[in-house]
Design a protein around this motif. Sequence first.
Motif, mmCIF file in Angstrom:
data_model
loop_
_atom_site.group_PDB
_atom_site.id
_atom_site.type_symbol
_atom_site.label_atom_id
_atom_site.label_comp_id
_atom_site.label_asym_id
_atom_site.label_seq_id
_atom_site.Cartn_x
_atom_site.Cartn_y
_atom_site.Cartn_z
ATOM 1 N N ILE A 86 0.858 -1.188 0.000
ATOM 2 C CA ILE A 86 0.000 0.000 0.000
ATOM 3 C C ILE A 86 0.888 1.229 0.000
ATOM 4 O O ILE A 86 1.710 1.415 0.905
ATOM 5 C CB ILE A 86 -0.935 0.027 1.230
ATOM 6 N N ALA A 88 0.616 5.004 0.525
ATOM 7 C CA ALA A 88 -0.357 5.935 1.096
ATOM 8 C C ALA A 88 -0.085 7.366 0.646
ATOM 9 O O ALA A 88 1.061 7.750 0.411
ATOM 10 C CB ALA A 88 -0.333 5.861 2.612
ATOM 11 N N ASP A 99 -7.431 2.261 3.687
ATOM 12 C CA ASP A 99 -6.756 1.181 2.964
ATOM 13 C C ASP A 99 -6.087 0.219 3.944
ATOM 14 O O ASP A 99 -6.168 -1.005 3.789
ATOM 15 C CB ASP A 99 -5.709 1.749 2.007
ATOM 16 N N TRP A 100 -5.403 0.797 4.944
ATOM 17 C CA TRP A 100 -4.748 -0.066 5.928
ATOM 18 C C TRP A 100 -5.780 -0.889 6.694
ATOM 19 O O TRP A 100 -5.609 -2.102 6.893
ATOM 20 C CB TRP A 100 -3.928 0.762 6.918
ATOM 21 N N PHE A 104 -5.875 -4.848 6.904
ATOM 22 C CA PHE A 104 -5.707 -5.478 8.223
ATOM 23 C C PHE A 104 -6.794 -6.527 8.457
ATOM 24 O O PHE A 104 -6.519 -7.626 8.947
ATOM 25 C CB PHE A 104 -5.753 -4.393 9.300
ATOM 26 N N ILE A 110 0.316 -6.851 5.082
ATOM 27 C CA ILE A 110 0.377 -5.506 4.537
ATOM 28 C C ILE A 110 1.792 -4.962 4.594
ATOM 29 O O ILE A 110 2.443 -4.972 5.649
ATOM 30 C CB ILE A 110 -0.567 -4.554 5.306
ATOM 31 N N LEU A 112 3.473 -1.433 3.967
ATOM 32 C CA LEU A 112 2.959 -0.067 3.907
ATOM 33 C C LEU A 112 4.073 0.933 3.655
ATOM 34 O O LEU A 112 5.055 0.990 4.406
ATOM 35 C CB LEU A 112 2.254 0.263 5.223
ATOM 36 N N LEU A 122 -0.287 7.348 11.479
ATOM 37 C CA LEU A 122 -0.647 5.958 11.185
ATOM 38 C C LEU A 122 0.327 4.970 11.821
ATOM 39 O O LEU A 122 -0.121 3.973 12.418
ATOM 40 C CB LEU A 122 -0.760 5.747 9.675
ATOM 41 N N ILE A 126 -0.806 1.980 14.402
ATOM 42 C CA ILE A 126 -0.414 0.587 14.156
ATOM 43 C C ILE A 126 0.434 0.080 15.317
ATOM 44 O O ILE A 126 0.324 -1.080 15.740
ATOM 45 C CB ILE A 126 0.344 0.476 12.820
ATOM 46 N N THR A 140 1.310 -5.963 9.711
ATOM 47 C CA THR A 140 1.725 -4.773 8.965
ATOM 48 C C THR A 140 3.221 -4.542 9.096
ATOM 49 O O THR A 140 3.774 -4.578 10.200
ATOM 50 C CB THR A 140 0.993 -3.523 9.476
ATOM 51 N N ILE A 142 6.012 -1.613 7.863
ATOM 52 C CA ILE A 142 6.225 -0.310 7.225
ATOM 53 C C ILE A 142 7.567 -0.330 6.519
ATOM 54 O O ILE A 142 8.597 -0.670 7.114
ATOM 55 C CB ILE A 142 6.155 0.821 8.265
#
Length: 337
Positions: A86, A88, A99-100, A104, A110, A112, A122, A126, A140, A142
Amino acid sequence: MNVTNKITLLERLGAYLNGQGTEEEREQLRLAKQKAFHQNGWFIPEFVDLSIQQIADNFLRRPLLEAWVAQYPGFGELASPKNVGIVAAGNIPLVGFHDWLTGFLSGHRIKLKLSSKDDVLLPHLIGKIAEWSPQAGEITEIRDVLKDCDAYIATGSNNSARYFEYYFSKYPHIIRRNRTSVAVLTGSETLADLEALASDALLYFGLGCRNVTKVYVPEGYDFEALMTAFKKFDWLMDNHKYKNNYDYNLALLMLNSAKFQTNDNLLLHENESVFSPLSVLHYSVYRNRAELEEQLAGNPDLQCIVAADRIPFGQAQAPRLSDYADGVDTPAFFAAL
């Protein structure tokens, strides 16, 4: 984790955003909001609080989440989860949250990539989920660079969208480009309607794709009430970033000898484009409502149409879980993977 457990965590996150956590947690949220503002001057406390409140009220309530997920039988129950990247956006606070959230709940993993304009709030949310449930935190990741994903959702400008289309073309993807919103007036609107419309246009300084940047008015329309209603946002001129845009666009209109009106916080200018510069509201005159509706229906640049019989005045910046960006059903996209 099953969907029920995830919804329990999201419900707790909503309570946290509503200030129902411990004193320590309330301080953590306050510091995260403060950091977001210091990093991005557009993310003023009033608008960060508004975005957080909208998410808590419209996204993170258990009955809403359960009813939403129930529309997609088997959602979140996957035999083989995929890696979904994703990308963002960062134009308004927490714009990538939906979207997250969808990812999720979907059961996929995910990856991100955050916008540098919005890389505080965000990750903080998270991180709270991970603090409450390490297992949920593993869903998730990142990243600074997205690669080796099975599908992608990317939001950006028209220019960046061309690159996204090139790099992600061979994968399932959703690519979002520049969009904006318009309002259709009839002349019978009350002052309360017009003040609500002012919120549609000027919340978040008008930087969101759901912000109204143009109004369509009937022949002979009197703009006095509209401009008076928009004065509820006079306080935006206290923000130097917004005022600099207003002064710049005012100078351009004057140098070009263009006709315009102003109430000292907004410039009203007749222009065919649905996109308008920051601090400027475009307008066009229509003669036939049916013809106008046909014209608007065929415009790919529109995210929302605000009118008495469409999205109600004042609700453009209050999307619900099923108000999907660009009209693309994101839960269905995740489910199809």
